[in-house]
Design a protein around this motif. Structure first.
Motif: not given
Length: 209
Positions: A71-98
């Motif tokens: 989130v930015d300094a005002a608390g607005n969500p910029l990106m949601t970062l999630t770990e992909k379940i059952m991923s052999a290579h520790d895959r993470w994804q970044a999405f815009r906002g929430d």
């Protein structure tokens, strides 16, 4: 030994991934403070050199998979970062906002190999058309020593570099503080998100340094 940064002139005019407002024409030093013992795992504060808060990270511990929101300094969500379940290579994804909708995907991060002695990750932007064969950015170095560098693609051109900031006060307060130098015209919100994902991948100290 960390490689020396290449001249900033080798960089594109602007590397705007989250937004052009996060690209500045000069070198920017980010201070990243992580609470070592915290029930809200992944609790980060990102400030500039003058201690102005730029971003915060909200983590979700008691869930099936790791999910963190930048989130930015005002608390607005910029990106949601999630770990992909059952991923052999520790895959993470970044999405815009929430959002976690595929249409809002900004980039994906994954290990270059399942077993690693040192950190080596590949970053693929959502606009990448190589089917995962050619990365847009890569991260190499030692996470435990906070000495990773972020490169543009497979080149030797460094867009950001981490370095540890030792502080007795930080240790006493149970905080892990380190600096990230972001080179000119590189999206510093994107770099902050990469650091948060690096922490998520290495939180259990498995498969890499």
């Amino acid at each position: 030994m960390m490689p020396q940064p290449q001249p900033a002139t080798s960089q594109p005019q602007s590397v705007a991934i989250v937004g052009p407002q996060y690209c500045v024409p000069q070198v920017l030093d980010l201070a990243i403070v992580r609470k070592v013992m915290s029930l809200t795992d992944g609790s980060f504060v990102v400030t500039d050199a003058a201690d102005n808060i730029l971003f915060k990270v909200k983590g979700h511990v008691f869930s099936i998979h790791d999910r963190r929101v930048l989130v930015d300094a005002a608390g607005n969500p910029l990106m949601t970062l999630t770990e992909k379940i059952m991923s052999a290579h520790d895959r993470w994804q970044a999405f815009r906002g929430d959002s976690t909708d595929p249409k809002d995907l900004i980039f994906t991060v994954k290990r270059s190999a399942m077993i690693q002695l040192k950190t080596k990750l590949h970053v693929f932007l959502s606009t990448n058309t190589t089917n995962g064969h050619v990365c847009d950015f890569r991260i190499e170095g030692s996470w435990s020593e906070r000495s990773c560098a972020i490169y543009a693609g497979e080149s030797n051109s460094i867009v950001a570099q981490m370095h540890k900031k030792h502080s007795v006060q930080s240790v006493l307060l149970g905080k892990d503080k380190f600096m990230v130098t972001v080179y000119p015209n590189v999206d510093y919100a994107f770099i902050a998100a990469i650091i948060v994902i690096l922490d998520g991948i290495n939180k259990d100290d498995h498969g890499g340094d």
